[in-house]
Structure formats: structure tokens, C-alpha cells
Design a protein around this motif. Structure first.
Motif, PDB file in Angstrom:
ATOM      1  N   TYR A 526       0.800  -1.224   0.000  1.00  0.00           N
ATOM      2  CA  TYR A 526       0.000   0.000   0.000  1.00  0.00           C
ATOM      3  C   TYR A 526       0.834   1.277   0.000  1.00  0.00           C
ATOM      4  O   TYR A 526       0.341   2.330  -0.413  1.00  0.00           O
ATOM      5  N   GLY A 529       3.822   1.873  -3.809  1.00  0.00           N
ATOM      6  CA  GLY A 529       3.413   2.051  -5.195  1.00  0.00           C
ATOM      7  C   GLY A 529       3.144   0.759  -5.927  1.00  0.00           C
ATOM      8  O   GLY A 529       2.753   0.782  -7.105  1.00  0.00           O
ATOM      9  N   LYS A 532      -0.401   0.058  -7.533  1.00  0.00           N
ATOM     10  CA  LYS A 532      -0.725   0.600  -8.861  1.00  0.00           C
ATOM     11  C   LYS A 532      -0.746  -0.503  -9.909  1.00  0.00           C
ATOM     12  O   LYS A 532      -1.646  -0.550 -10.761  1.00  0.00           O
ATOM     13  N   TYR A 533       0.221  -1.397  -9.852  1.00  0.00           N
ATOM     14  CA  TYR A 533       0.313  -2.457 -10.863  1.00  0.00           C
ATOM     15  C   TYR A 533      -0.794  -3.491 -10.684  1.00  0.00           C
ATOM     16  O   TYR A 533      -1.254  -4.088 -11.657  1.00  0.00           O
ATOM     17  N   LEU A 535      -3.764  -2.729  -9.782  1.00  0.00           N
ATOM     18  CA  LEU A 535      -4.972  -2.089 -10.290  1.00  0.00           C
ATOM     19  C   LEU A 535      -4.961  -1.975 -11.817  1.00  0.00           C
ATOM     20  O   LEU A 535      -5.973  -2.206 -12.475  1.00  0.00           O
ATOM     21  N   GLU A 536      -3.805  -1.635 -12.377  1.00  0.00           N
ATOM     22  CA  GLU A 536      -3.741  -1.335 -13.806  1.00  0.00           C
ATOM     23  C   GLU A 536      -3.460  -2.558 -14.669  1.00  0.00           C
ATOM     24  O   GLU A 536      -3.877  -2.616 -15.821  1.00  0.00           O
ATOM     25  N   GLU A 600      -2.958   5.887  -4.216  1.00  0.00           N
ATOM     26  CA  GLU A 600      -3.327   5.686  -5.629  1.00  0.00           C
ATOM     27  C   GLU A 600      -4.466   6.628  -6.016  1.00  0.00           C
ATOM     28  O   GLU A 600      -5.502   6.222  -6.535  1.00  0.00           O
ATOM     29  N   ASP A 602      -4.585   8.718  -8.424  1.00  0.00           N
ATOM     30  CA  ASP A 602      -4.867   8.764  -9.864  1.00  0.00           C
ATOM     31  C   ASP A 602      -5.925   7.744 -10.259  1.00  0.00           C
ATOM     32  O   ASP A 602      -6.591   7.911 -11.287  1.00  0.00           O
ATOM     33  N   TRP A 603      -6.075   6.712  -9.456  1.00  0.00           N
ATOM     34  CA  TRP A 603      -7.077   5.673  -9.759  1.00  0.00           C
ATOM     35  C   TRP A 603      -8.370   5.943  -8.996  1.00  0.00           C
ATOM     36  O   TRP A 603      -9.421   6.201  -9.585  1.00  0.00           O
TER      37      TRP A 603
END
Length: 683
Positions: A526, A529, A532-533, A535-536, A600, A602-603
């Protein structure tokens, strides 16, 4: 005369296997492309006939060589004995799994590795061909202008080209290992690399950008694995041919392959249905040329399944006892190749054809569709966490397969008169049900767009799902419910036991490392970073599930596990470990609750959901969930440790009582004599 006929049929099946599949596959693929219109030139920027027809042909050769390579590696790792003509007793097999590295090699095993060598070279060359033709197909008519420069850009800057470059590298390394090693571990690494090459293939599959991306990727991956096991094993049997027919290993080899083929058929059928439903939504869609090719492919799969059923029920059990059964077996093998060749050709044609359901992203996507590829679900509620579903084919297959295997082991134990606690069976099945829910239910649907729902999914994966799995004692079930191999080969049982007892697994399963991994992974995931991976990237999401499920399983195994392979600490230390780990876990939840910085952002900050609370409020709710949801599993583990402690004390007391009964209280009498002697010396 019968022997001559038998040998003739065997030689024909051996020599004709690959040519039959290649010729029929190319013919069926060409016919299907002409039928669906995939062979027609595009109106704009057409790459030309060499690419239009050459790319499907190269893909077909790629698929055939992939199946043959991995099928041969499967036979070497899971079916054939490595050593020559030396069986082992059950006790020897348990003490030393498989053949030693310096023992003479079995001729069939060596020939199987030769098959893998040749096929892997063809696989590598065809992969390079597919890469180059894919570049030309992507660029179109302009590909022939400054070809080398455009190829370099495709390999280094275009995602498609980068994935194909990775595929070529993985295959080339696997091929090198096939030539360079004859150890079990080296061949296993080659097999892992070969299977790993399928992951980019699945990520590049049809409809990768459409709604249902996760289902499409996982179903394609499952389909590739199933077809490879099924067809590749069939190839190996046919190529070994007369050598296998003359050996004493014919029936055993066929029986072992048949079990894998049955699993492969179920996986192929299920994944094929899932993938087809993403592209064909109605009966009218089935009436299109694309839909009719799907129907033809489905009929071919059903026919192959029926032949396999006939093998298992009426042919295999008579092998070695009747020449007629052997002739029938090889004739059916030839028929299977005919159907397989046509079905593989249809599959390649489908990959080049346009489905009736559009596979492109919607024209005016919402923020949620831009980020996740899926429409925004309805506002969350308690009920919708159980009514909203998005099935993940991969984890459905894993859960159903492991449940079926456990039930089969349970039935085997009962049939031979052994006992197995029913609560362990129920516990394991409960764990599989929870696994399906966490990976496919409401927490998965809302976990992509809500931090709090993602935290629920995470906590269930690491703290709840592993508990019933550990209490089911799957390794012990595997040891007792399946037979040990006595011919020097390695089956699933032998490979799992080897893995459990490797130094690497003992290190990861050590209670201290398991505790640090269990608690520390939360902070790393958490706050570094890495989230992020997950999620994306679809692959990142699946790796997240694997990691946290494994971390939770190893932690629970260290505290309340039953299976071997873990050196567990004394019960007071287990309780101390639990308290320290859970205290750290609570501080982690509090840190998220008190944070004013969006993780995160940006998400979660751009998901576009207006449900009455902000993203930071949802994140703080997620911190409270992380703190609170761990209380119940912690209490459960503490109770289980106390119960096991009590039972251990009772067993120790009974052991002491039995020893004293055998020795007529010799230890107590010696102690009393010592006290009397000390008293006399004092006086």
C-alpha cells in the motif's frame, strides 16, 4: 497376421501424426478464413496476401510446436520414469523421490526429451516468424518501407512487439535447457518457462480491450494450457509409437496421460464456453459465419471428448491383454488427430476473424470504463456485495479442481477402510467457496473502484480464506489419499512433497519469515506504489491474489497447521507471534484511517462514482476495515492454538501414563528413593 496388422497400424499412427494435423489444420483454417471473410484484403493499408495467409499459417505451426514441446516435457516430468528399468518399493519411493542423477536413463524418457528438443527449435523459429509477420500486419502496406527500422521500433516501443519479444526469449531459453540438461530440475524450469510464454499470448488474445477483459484473458490462458496438455500428450504417444507399444509401460503410460487428458478436456470445454460467450451473445450471432465456425469447433471438441471417454471405459483396461484392443487404440489415435487438426485450424481462423459482438472499447467511455474497462456497477450495498458477480475463470477452475481432487482422495481413503475427519473435508470445501467469492464476487467487482472494497478483498484473502484451507490439511490428504509412484517416475504427489521439503520452501514457511511476510507485505503493497500495478495490470492483479493468499496460508500453517514441512514453535511462542503480528496489523489500519493523503489517487480519485462520500473518506473507511476485520480471525486462531495446546498436553499426559504403566512407575520409585537417600544423608 494380427501382429503384422498391429505393427502396421502403429507405424502409420507414428509417422502420420504430425503430417495429418498440419495438413488438415491448414486446410480447415483456410476454408474457415474464406468462409468468415478473414482472408479478404482490407480496404485500407492491406499488408498483402503473404501476410494475410502467412501469419495464420505461422501461428498454426507455432501452436503445434508449442503443444508438442510442452507435451513432451509433461511426459518427462509427470508420466515416464527417468531411470531405466528400476522400480522402487513404497518405502524407497517415499525416502527418495524419482531417480538419481547418475542412474542410466530410460530409453523412452530420453526419446521424449529428443522430441522436446526438435519441437522447441521449431517453436522458436515459428515464434520469430509470427513476430515479424505480426509487425507487417500491424503496420500494413507501409511495412516494406524501411523494414528493419520499423521492426526495431515494433520490438522496442510497441507493446505488442515487446510481448512477442518476451515470448521469443522465453521459448529460446526453454529450448536451450531442453538441449543442455537431463536433470529433473532443469527440465522443470524449461517447462515453467514454456508455460510462462503462454501468459503474454493470453494478454494479447482476442477481445483484450473489450468489456470482460479479465474473463477473456484468463479463459484464453486456460484454453491454451488445456489444448497443449491434451494435444501435446497425444503427439508424444503417437511419436513414441512402436517403442511404447513394445514396452511394459504402455498401459501405465496411457492411463496416466488419460487422467491429464480428462482434466484438459474439462478445462478446454469450460474456457471455450466462457470465451465464446464474450463474442456471441445471441442465437442470431451463432447464425453468422463466425458463430457457425464456433459451433463447428465445439462439435469437434465434443467428438474428441467422446473418443477419450471410449478410451477410458473400454480400451485402456484391455491394453496389453488383447491385440484387438491395441489396434482399436491406435485407430482411435489417428481419428483424434484428424479431428484435432481440423479443430486447431478453425481456432486459428477464429483468431483472424471479426466476431459479431464488437470487441473494441465503447465510443464515449465513462471514467470507470477508461480505468477498469468495465461499466460502473450500481451503488454498493450489503446485498449487492453478494449479488454482483464477475466470474474469474482461472480461480473457478482452481477452486473446482482442488475441491474435486480433495473429494477423490477422501473417497479413496473411505474405500480402502481408512478414516479421515469429515470436518477437514468440510473445512477445505469452505475454503474453496470463499476463494471463488473473493475472486469473483461483490468484493472483486467493487474492489476495482473502491479502496474500502479492495481492502475487504485483501483482508479476506490474507486472513479468512487461508484458515479453512489450512485446517483441511491438504498435504496430509495428498500423502494418504493418493498412491506413491514405485517405478521411479514423479507424479503430482511426488512433486508436491519435493517442493514442500525444499530448503527454499522451508525458509518461506519458517514461522518468523511467515510472520514478517504476513505483516510487512501490507506496508509494502500500500505504501510503495506496488498497488498501482495490481490495479492497472491484469497480471499484477492475479499475482496480488497469489501472493497474499500464500502469505496468509503460510502464516496460518505456522500457527495452527497440521501438515508436515513446518517446524512450529512452542505454543506460548505461537500466541506471542500472533499478538505481535496483529498489533502491527492494527497500527497499519490506524495509519490509513488517520491519513489525509489518497493512496493511488490517480485511480480511486478519478473513478467517477458519486455515491455520497469522497475517495479519502472511503480510504479512511478502508483503514477501519483493515483494523477491525482482523479481530475475528485473530480470535479464531488464538482459540485454535489454545485447543491444540490443550490436546497436546493431554497426549503428553497419556504418553507418560502409558510409559509408567509399562515400567511399573519406575521413574516415580527412583525419585522417591533419591529423596529417601538425601534424607538419610542429611541425618
Amino acid at each position: 497376421m494380427s501382429t503384422h496388422v498391429f505393427e502396421s497400424v502403429t507405424r502409420f499412427a507414428t509417422r502420420a501424426a504430425v503430417p495429418i494435423v498440419v495438413i488438415l489444420g491448414l486446410a480447415a483454417g483456410l476454408a474457415a478464413m474464406l468462409f468468415t471473410g478473414a482472408a479478404e484484403a482490407t480496404l485500407l493499408n492491406d499488408p498483402g496476401p503473404y501476410v494475410r495467409f502467412g501469419l495464420p499459417a505461422a501461428k498454426f505451426v507455432f501452436n503445434i510446436s508449442m503443444a508438442l514441446t510442452l507435451g513432451a516435457l509433461m511426459f518427462a516430468l509427470l508420466i515416464l520414469p527417468r531411470a531405466r528399468g528400476r522400480g522402487r518399493s513404497r518405502k524407497q519411493a517415499a525416502a527418495k523421490t524419482g531417480a538419481a542423477e547418475d542412474e542410466p536413463l530410460n530409453g523412452l524418457w530420453e526419446k521424449t526429451l529428443k522430441i522436446a528438443e526438435v519441437a522447441s527449435v521449431v517453436w522458436t523459429i515459428s515464434a520469430v516468424g509470427v513476430l515479424v509477420l505480426t509487425m507487417a500486419d500491424t503496420v500494413g502496406a507501409q511495412a516494406y518501407v524501411d523494414f528493419s527500422n520499423q521492426l526495431g521500433v515494433f520490438l522496442t516501443q510497441i507493446a505488442f512487439g515487446q510481448l512477442w519479444t518476451l515470448i521469443v526469449v522465453l521459448i529460446a531459453v526453454a529450448s536451450t535447457l531442453c538441449f543442455g540438461t537431463r536433470s529433473y530440475l532443469g527440465i522443470a524450469i524449461a517447462g515453467v518457462l514454456g508455460v510462462g510464454a503462454m501468459i503474454p499470448l493470453a494478454l494479447m488474445g482476442h477481445s483484450a480491450e473489450a468489456s470482460g477483459h479479465s474473463q477473456a484473458v484468463n479463459s484464453i490462458g486456460l484454453h491454451l494450457v488445456g489444448v497443449t496438455i491434451w494435444l501435446g500428450g497425444l503427439f508424444v504417444i503417437a511419436i513414441l509409437g512402436s517403442d511404447l507399444a513394445k514396452s511394459a509401460q504402455l498401459r501405465t503410460t496411457i492411463e496416466r496421460y488419460s487422467s491429464f487428458a480428462l482434466i484438459a478436456f474439462a478445462v478446454v470445454a469450460y474456457s471455450g464456453v466462457v470465451n465464446s460467450l464474450l463474442r456471441v451473445h445471441s442465437f442470431d450471432d451463432l447464425m453468422t459465419p463466425y458463430g457457425q465456425v464456433i459451433v463447428a469447433k465445439a462439435l469437434g471438441t465434443i467428438l474428441l471428448g467422446l473418443i477419450g471417454f471410449w478410451h477410458r471405459q473400454f480400451v485402456i483396461r484391455r491394453l496389453g491383454a488383447a491385440a484387438s484392443a491395441a489396434r482399436e487404440f491406435w485407430r482411435l489415435i489417428v481419428v483424434e488427430f484428424v479431428i484435432f487438426g481440423a479443430t486447431m485450424g478453425l481456432a486459428v481462423a477464429l483468431s483472424r476473424s471479426q466476431p459479431p459482438v464488437p470487441q473494441e472499447p465503447v465510443g464515449d467511455p465513462s471514467p470507470a470504463e477508461i480505468l477498469t474497462g468495465e461499466p460502473l456497477p450500481p451503488p454498493p450495498s450489503f446485498a449487492r456485495y453478494f449479488t454482483e458477480w464477475s466470474l474469474d475463470p482461472l480461480w473457478v477452475v482452481v477452486a473446482v479442481g482442488l475441491s474435486a481432487a480433495y473429494i477423490a482422495g477422501f473417497v479413496n481413503l473411505r474405500r480402502r477402510g481408512d478414516t479421515w475427519p469429515i470436518h477437514r473435508l468440510v473445512s477445505w470445501l469452505l475454503g474453496m467457496v470463499l476463494l471463488v467469492y473473493v475472486t469473483s464476487g461483490g468484493v472483486r467487482v467493487y474492489g476495482e473502484i473502491q479502496f474500502s472494497a479492495h481492502m475487504i478483498q485483501h483482508m479476506l484473502l490474507v486472513m479468512v480464506v487461508p484458515l479453512p484451507m489450512v485446517l483441511g490439511a491438504p498435504i496430509t490428504m495428498l500423502m494418504r489419499g493418493t498412491k506413491a509412484r514405485t517405478d521411479g517416475s514423479r507424479g503430482v504427489r511426488e512433486w508436491v512433497l519435493w517442493l514442500v521439503h525444499t530448503p527454499y520452501m522451508r525458509f518461506f514457511a519458517h514461522p518468523i519469515f511467515a510472520s514478517v511476510n504476513f505483516a510487512g507485505s501490507l506496508v509494502v503493497f500500500y505504501y510503495s506504489g506496488v498497488m498501482k500495478y495490481a490495479l492497472e495490470w491484469h497480471l499484477g492483479h492475479e499475482l496480488m491474489i497469489i501472493h497474499f493468499l500464500g502469505a496468509g496460508y503460510l502464516f496460518a500453517q505456522a500457527l495452527i497447521g497440521i501438515d508436515p514441512g513446518v517446524k512450529r514453535p512452542a505454543y506460548p511462542l505461537r500466541l506471542l507471534m500472533l499478538l505481535i503480528t496483529m498489533a502491527f496489523h492494527a497500527f497499519f489500519g490506524i495509519s490509513i484511517m488517520s491519513s489525509e493523503v489518497l493512496i493511488e489517487g490517480d485511480w480511486f480519485g478519478n473513478i467517477g462514482a458519486d455515491w455520497g462520500y469522497s475517495a479519502i473518506e472511503d480510504q479512511q473507511l478502508g483503514g477501519g476495515i483493515a483494523w477491525g476485520i482482523g479481530e475475528f480471525p485473530t480470535l479464531f486462531i488464538a482459540i485454535m492454538v489454545a485447543v491444540q495446546w490443550s490436546k497436546s498436553s493431554d497426549r503428553e499426559a497419556r504418553r507418560i501414563d502409558r510409559r509408567e504403566a509399562r515400567t511399573d512407575d519406575a521413574e516415580l520409585r527412583a525419585y522417591n528413593d533419591m529423596l529417601a537417600s538425601m534424607a538419610r544423608q542429611g541425618r
